[in-house]
Design an enzyme around this catalytic site. Structure first.
Site, mmCIF file in Angstrom:
data_model
loop_
_atom_site.group_PDB
_atom_site.id
_atom_site.type_symbol
_atom_site.label_atom_id
_atom_site.label_comp_id
_atom_site.label_asym_id
_atom_site.label_seq_id
_atom_site.Cartn_x
_atom_site.Cartn_y
_atom_site.Cartn_z
ATOM 1 N N ARG A 70 0.847 -1.194 0.000
ATOM 2 C CA ARG A 70 0.000 0.000 0.000
ATOM 3 C C ARG A 70 0.883 1.245 0.000
ATOM 4 N NH1 ARG A 70 -1.869 0.731 4.334
ATOM 5 N NH2 ARG A 70 -1.299 -1.110 5.521
ATOM 6 N N TYR A 198 -1.229 -3.541 -6.846
ATOM 7 C CA TYR A 198 -1.121 -4.217 -5.541
ATOM 8 C C TYR A 198 -2.484 -4.296 -4.844
ATOM 9 C CZ TYR A 198 -0.335 -5.155 -0.695
ATOM 10 O OH TYR A 198 -0.443 -5.705 0.552
ATOM 11 N N GLY A 199 -2.750 -5.425 -4.213
ATOM 12 C CA GLY A 199 -4.056 -5.702 -3.610
ATOM 13 C C GLY A 199 -4.684 -4.531 -2.877
ATOM 14 N N LYS A 207 -9.685 -2.463 1.201
ATOM 15 C CA LYS A 207 -9.376 -1.310 2.059
ATOM 16 C C LYS A 207 -10.177 -0.077 1.643
ATOM 17 C CE LYS A 207 -6.288 -3.727 4.198
ATOM 18 N NZ LYS A 207 -6.576 -4.205 5.555
ATOM 19 N N HIS A 227 -10.948 -2.561 11.139
ATOM 20 C CA HIS A 227 -9.829 -3.392 10.680
ATOM 21 C C HIS A 227 -9.634 -4.530 11.688
ATOM 22 C CE1 HIS A 227 -5.307 -3.434 9.327
ATOM 23 N NE2 HIS A 227 -6.038 -4.233 8.579
ATOM 24 N N SER A 249 -1.681 -3.799 10.220
ATOM 25 C CA SER A 249 -1.345 -4.718 9.126
ATOM 26 C C SER A 249 -0.109 -5.542 9.460
ATOM 27 C CB SER A 249 -1.052 -3.908 7.858
ATOM 28 O OG SER A 249 -2.109 -3.012 7.614
ATOM 29 N N ALA A 250 -0.148 -6.802 9.077
ATOM 30 C CA ALA A 250 0.982 -7.715 9.242
ATOM 31 C C ALA A 250 1.404 -7.879 10.706
ATOM 32 C CB ALA A 250 2.171 -7.274 8.361
ATOM 33 N N CYS A 251 0.416 -7.899 11.615
ATOM 34 C CA CYS A 251 0.692 -8.146 13.032
ATOM 35 C C CYS A 251 0.006 -9.427 13.515
ATOM 36 C CB CYS A 251 0.228 -6.973 13.888
ATOM 37 S SG CYS A 251 1.285 -5.532 13.747
ATOM 38 N N LYS A 253 -3.148 -10.965 12.424
ATOM 39 C CA LYS A 253 -4.605 -11.171 12.477
ATOM 40 C C LYS A 253 -4.978 -12.517 11.848
ATOM 41 C CE LYS A 253 -6.338 -7.317 10.676
ATOM 42 N NZ LYS A 253 -5.087 -6.555 10.498
ATOM 43 N N THR A 254 -4.347 -12.830 10.717
ATOM 44 C CA THR A 254 -4.678 -14.090 10.050
ATOM 45 C C THR A 254 -4.314 -15.274 10.956
ATOM 46 O OG1 THR A 254 -4.244 -12.985 7.952
ATOM 47 C CG2 THR A 254 -4.396 -15.382 7.896
ATOM 48 N N ASN A 255 -3.166 -15.185 11.619
ATOM 49 C CA ASN A 255 -2.753 -16.286 12.505
ATOM 50 C C ASN A 255 -3.718 -16.446 13.673
ATOM 51 O OD1 ASN A 255 -0.542 -16.694 10.899
ATOM 52 N ND2 ASN A 255 0.881 -15.566 12.218
ATOM 53 N N ASP A 276 -9.581 -9.885 8.532
ATOM 54 C CA ASP A 276 -9.068 -8.530 8.276
ATOM 55 C C ASP A 276 -10.082 -7.413 8.541
ATOM 56 O OD1 ASP A 276 -6.861 -6.897 7.404
ATOM 57 O OD2 ASP A 276 -7.888 -6.576 5.507
ATOM 58 N N SER A 364 4.883 -10.371 0.490
ATOM 59 C CA SER A 364 4.282 -11.262 -0.517
ATOM 60 C C SER A 364 2.985 -11.834 0.049
ATOM 61 C CB SER A 364 5.258 -12.382 -0.891
ATOM 62 O OG SER A 364 5.746 -13.029 0.262
ATOM 63 N N ARG A 365 2.072 -12.174 -0.838
ATOM 64 C CA ARG A 365 0.708 -12.490 -0.393
ATOM 65 C C ARG A 365 0.167 -13.764 -1.017
ATOM 66 N NH1 ARG A 365 -1.929 -8.667 3.195
ATOM 67 N NH2 ARG A 365 -0.340 -7.075 3.528
ATOM 68 N N ARG A 396 2.096 -3.961 17.935
ATOM 69 C CA ARG A 396 3.401 -4.620 18.027
ATOM 70 C C ARG A 396 4.280 -3.690 18.847
ATOM 71 N NH1 ARG A 396 6.220 -8.214 14.343
ATOM 72 N NH2 ARG A 396 4.384 -8.467 13.033
ATOM 73 N N ASN A 492 -1.591 -18.132 22.284
ATOM 74 C CA ASN A 492 -2.453 -16.958 22.524
ATOM 75 C C ASN A 492 -3.860 -17.378 22.962
ATOM 76 O OD1 ASN A 492 -0.372 -15.256 21.872
ATOM 77 N ND2 ASN A 492 -0.963 -15.059 19.725
HETATM 78 C C1 OXD Z 1 -3.268 -4.647 5.109
HETATM 79 C C2 OXD Z 1 -3.865 -5.849 4.493
HETATM 80 O O1 OXD Z 1 -2.375 -4.025 4.512
HETATM 81 O O2 OXD Z 1 -4.775 -6.435 5.094
HETATM 82 O O3 OXD Z 1 -3.715 -4.295 6.203
HETATM 83 O O4 OXD Z 1 -3.480 -6.231 3.361
HETATM 84 MN MN MN Z 2 -5.379 -5.407 6.875
#
Ligand code: OXD
Ligand code: MN
Length: 580
Positions: A70, A198-199, A207, A227, A249-251, A253-255, A276, A364-365, A396, A492
């Site tokens: 982004r 980019y996504g 977003k 978010h 982002s990248a902290c 959430k998916t995990n 997300d 990378s995604r 973080r 967690n």
């Molecule tokens: C972000 C995403 O950047 O979810 O937050 O891709």
């Molecule tokens: Mn996000």
């Protein structure tokens, strides 16, 4: 396909007159359409098939190396009054932004196909869902939108029924970073994006729509677009609590959304609703309910493995689009943190070893349908969403924030959310690892003035007496040598368990100036062999550090001037005074 909706027809024809595409395709969202686009992209080289035995129907896209994240400095909220966008956003006057964009769009699709993508954010039959149409000249966007949203004929039918939709116009242009903008016009429910594939800049449902435009709409209509991941935590007795959690982002959430409980908690289950974005509404009884507007995951690949996130690891073995990972000799995708295989090619498509850089870009995604996740909740498609027991904020932070603490009230929880700060990550361009203020993890995504946003959050306490409890967690505390103090990932769950016990008033807590903390023995960690001193520091409140934090946070709040809600200032003063 075309449409009976006159406004949509007219807009498509206006855009075509401006961008002058060679042809126009209305996307129906079918498997056939997806397969045909994949074939087309494989033949023109923009997608590379991966090893069909180990990774059936998986493809690799390598983006322009200057287009991998982004671009917050090129992202604008364009409102009539600048202060409606707030100092938290870059602002541009509506006319100036449109002139700039229209000049860029002029003839930009010559020789290209223009795709019209009707999509629905949220289950198509949910009263909480909202639709949009993205026009794009990128087949990569079409296949990603197919996985990430409910796209095509059903969405178009809903648009025709509702007679309203968010307009998103996207062109990859020439991918020139000097000619790249992501513009939002919340007052008109429209988005204009140019120059990036980019996504986060190009999949406009995510977003741009589901956060920036939706947050604006949500304020007007009395709900929240956040978010946040959404998960269900099922106890051994079969009771499920739903939790919405906001992290930058990248902290992780998916995990967290797909967590597999550790051995000791093997009778517990986590169900994923979303990883997300959450749209939160109060129902007629005052219960907060959440839907996930998305239908897929656009997740960070590096670090994903059998240990950190088994569910994600398994779901990306098939039907997945990888962007900017490396490859092994036998065309398997490879990334840092993957336990097996050796990369021979990096994310720039160059042989490895050259510059000592990583095989996969840190941002990378993977793009994959949510239904491939083994932990996908049976309620993920429920039109009424799920009832939320707890809202969790996190960042973080190497130091300061304890492992977990609970707000004393909704209003105090809003202060805690507003106080989120976190180290920057590779999800956006710019320096990585710098602590910055990221209220509610929405710094890059709130489509309006944060002061108004906090007022909106505060207004919920007058509308319901059964709001979720609010918590803050920090999985990222480190010692002086940079070692993490808390094992994180599956462990967690122990913190989530405490959170649900607090929601049910099943466990007491220690009151401190910053909120309620667990008593030393109240988290079930006996088998973790954590040094008692480490445990103490994970649950300690360093008053001096916190005073400094509150002073700095106070200055940040002051920067919002008169628009800052008095209640938030009051909450800040209370915590600051309690620290003395
Ligand atoms: C972000 C995403 O950047 O979810 O937050 O891709
Ligand atoms: Mn996000």
């Amino acid at each position: 396909m075309t449409t009976s909706n006159q406004a949509l027809k007219q807009w498509v024809s206006d855009v075509a007159a401006l961008t002058r595409p060679q042809s126009i395709v209305w996307c129906d969202g079918s498997d056939q359409e997806y397969d045909d686009l994949i074939k087309q992209m494989v033949s023109d080289g923009t997608l590379k098939p991966l090893n069909d035995e180990t990774h059936p129907d998986c493809y690799l896209h390598l983006s322009d190396p200057q287009d991998v994240a982004r671009v917050e400095h090129l992202t604008f909220i364009c409102t009539v009054n600048q202060q409606d966008a707030g100092d938290n956003n870059h602002w541009m006057a509506v006319n100036e932004a449109k002139q700039k964009m229209n000049a860029l769009y002029d003839g930009c699709m010559e020789g290209r196909t223009m795709y019209v993508i009707p999509y629905c954010m949220g289950p198509v039959d949910s009263p909480y869902s909202r639709c949009g149409v993205e026009i794009t000249d990128s087949p990569y966007v079409v296949i990603n939108m197919n996985l990430m949203t409910r796209m095509g004929a059903d969405a178009l039918a809903r648009i025709e029924r509702d007679d309203t939709f968010v307009r998103g116009l996207h062109s990859t242009g020439e991918l020139d970073p000097e000619r790249r903008y992501i513009m939002h016009f919340p007052e008109e429910l429209s988005i204009m994006s140019f120059g990036s594939g980019y996504g986060g800049n190009a999949l406009l449902g995510k977003k741009c729509h589901a956060l920036r435009i939706a947050s604006w709409q949500a304020r007007q209509e009395g709900w929240l677009a956040e978010h946040m991941l959404i998960l269900g935590l099922e106890s051994p007795t079969g009771e499920t609590h739903y939790i919405a959690a906001a992290f930058p982002s990248a902290c992780g959430k998916t995990n967290l959304a797909m967590l597999i409980p550790p051995e000791k908690f093997k009778d517990w289950k986590i169900w994923t609703l979303g990883d997300d974005i959450a749209w939160l509404h109060l129902d007629a009884e005052g219960q907060m309910r959440a839907i996930n507007p998305e239908a897929g995951y656009f997740g960070v690949v590096p670090g994903t493995n059998e240990k950190t996130n088994r569910n994600a690891y398994d779901m990306i073995q098939r039907n997945t689009i990888f962007t900017n990972v490396g490859q092994t000799e036998d065309q398997q995708p490879w990334w840092e943190g993957k336990k097996d295989g050796t990369p021979v090619m990096d994310w720039k498509g160059q042989p490895m070893a050259g510059d000592g850089g990583p095989a996969a870009h840190p941002n990378s995604r993977f793009t994959v349908s949510a239904t491939q996740n083994k932990a996908y909740s049976s309620l993920a498609e429920a039109p009424q969403g799920v009832p939320i027991s707890a809202i969790v904020f996190g960042g973080r932070r190497r130091e300061l924030a304890p492992l977990v603490y609970q707000a004393k009230s909704w209003e105090h929880g809003v202060l805690i959310g507003a106080g989120v700060a976190s180290e920057t990550t590779a999800a956006a361009t710019g320096e990585v690892g710098v602590v910055r203020r990221d209220p509610m993890a929405m710094k890059p995504f709130c489509g309006y003035n944060f002061a108004d946003y906090w007022s909106h959050w505060l207004s919920f306490s007058g509308r319901s007496d059964k709001l979720p409890k609010i918590f803050h967690v920090n999985w990222f505390r480190q010692d002086q040598d940079g070692n993490f103090l808390w094992p994180g990932f599956g462990e967690n769950l122990r913190v989530l368990q405490w959170i649900t016990q607090r929601c049910d008033n099943k466990v007491s807590a220690r009151e401190t100036a910053i909120g309620y903390l667990p008593n030393d023995d109240d988290l079930d960690i006996d088998d973790l062999q954590i040094d008692p001193q480490v445990w103490q520091s994970l649950l300690s409140v360093d008053r001096e550090q916190w005073r400094q934090e509150l002073d700095e946070f106070g200055q940040y709040l002051d920067s919002f001037g008169d628009r800052l809600p008095g209640e938030l200032r009051h909450q800040h003063q209370q915590v600051r005074a309690a620290l003395d």
